[in-house]
Design an enzyme around this catalytic site. Structure first.
Site, PDB file in Angstrom:
ATOM      1  N   LYS A  83      -7.989   9.426   5.010  1.00  0.00           N
ATOM      2  CA  LYS A  83      -6.861   8.539   4.704  1.00  0.00           C
ATOM      3  C   LYS A  83      -5.647   9.005   5.508  1.00  0.00           C
ATOM      4  O   LYS A  83      -5.290  10.201   5.488  1.00  0.00           O
ATOM      5  CB  LYS A  83      -6.587   8.607   3.201  1.00  0.00           C
ATOM      6  CG  LYS A  83      -5.933   7.376   2.627  1.00  0.00           C
ATOM      7  CD  LYS A  83      -5.984   7.443   1.112  1.00  0.00           C
ATOM      8  CE  LYS A  83      -5.137   6.384   0.478  1.00  0.00           C
ATOM      9  NZ  LYS A  83      -4.982   6.603  -0.966  1.00  0.00           N
TER      10      LYS A  83
HETATM   11  O1  G3P Z   1      -3.773   3.655  -4.170  1.00  0.00           O
HETATM   12  C1  G3P Z   1      -2.410   3.860  -4.071  1.00  0.00           C
HETATM   13  C2  G3P Z   1      -1.870   4.182  -5.386  1.00  0.00           C
HETATM   14  O2  G3P Z   1      -2.293   5.445  -5.781  1.00  0.00           O
HETATM   15  C3  G3P Z   1      -0.408   4.048  -5.490  1.00  0.00           C
HETATM   16  O3  G3P Z   1      -0.195   3.535  -6.728  1.00  0.00           O
HETATM   17  O4  G3P Z   1       1.043   3.013  -8.748  1.00  0.00           O
HETATM   18  O5  G3P Z   1       1.693   5.002  -7.336  1.00  0.00           O
HETATM   19  O6  G3P Z   1       2.135   2.689  -6.545  1.00  0.00           O
HETATM   20  P1  G3P Z   1       1.269   3.568  -7.371  1.00  0.00           P
END
Ligand code: G3P
Length: 213
Positions: A83
């Protein structure tokens, strides 16, 4: 639509696997920090549980250092997908790794041209972040639609992985638009199996059953 779990929690990964809902796993530095585990050991443990793609994110920000960091990660298991951020160096590293047959996931994508560049560099997955766009008053779902259209217009094979999903309706919309994959926290998977009418209906069935003669 494939469903990945966005977590490095081994109990959650086992639980998703037992539901038959574990097509892959994604992690990021925040998720690994929260797990409080050694990065490489935890990625190896996740690969023991998941047969599908497992994304491991580099923390280097420059091309050569990204490649150096990727090297031991790809040795962990054939499931590992590297990634990388949607930056200039990240796209270059994607191009370098793709040309060697290493699968990549380009993360922190917030506009369709980043997705176009990722596809040109041979990315396996592109990760547009829906929830974080919603957070700043833009409709994150528009980005999923735009990337889907761009990829379909020109036949790019990079898979659209909807990320930063906060609730089940995001998932419904992603499936309607045609995202290839959605990665979700475990609480969203739990929410996918809940409906108040299911609970009420079951309660009534069981109450009637008890009353039978
Ligand atoms: O896959 C990306 C994710 O982990 C980010 O999520 O909720 O931190 O924006 P969030």
């Amino acid at each position: 639509m494939d469903l990945y779990l966005d977590s490095a929690d081994l109990d959650e990964i086992r639980a998703a696997r037992d539901l038959g809902a574990l097509d892959g796993v994604t992690t990021n530095p925040s998720i690994i920090a929260k797990a409080g585990a050694d990065f490489h050991e935890r990625m190896a443990a996740i690969c023991e549980l998941c047969e599908g793609p497992v994304s491991a994110e580099v923390t280097a920000t420059e091309h050569d250092a990204m490649l150096e960091e990727a090297e031991p990660l790809v040795e962990i298991g054939e499931q590992i997908v590297i990634k990388l951020p949607c930056t200039t160096d990240g796209i270059r590293a994607c191009n370098s790794l793709s040309s060697r047959g290493v699968r990549t996931n380009l993360t922190l994508c917030f506009q369709p041209l980043q997705a176009l560049m990722a596809a040109k560099a041979g990315a396996f997955l592109i990760s547009p972040f829906i929830g974080r766009l919603d957070d700043i008053g833009q409709d994150g779902m528009d980005l999923i639609q735009q990337i889907r259209t761009v990829y379909d217009n020109y036949g790019y094979e990079t898979q659209v992985l909807a990320a930063s999903i906060r609730h089940p309706m995001h998932l419904v919309q992603c499936a309607l638009i045609g995202a290839d994959v959605a990665t979700v926290p475990f609480k969203v998977i739990e929410g996918m199996m809940k409906h108040p009418l299911t609970d009420q209906g079951l309660e009534k069935f069981l109450a009637d059953w008890k009353k039978r003669g």
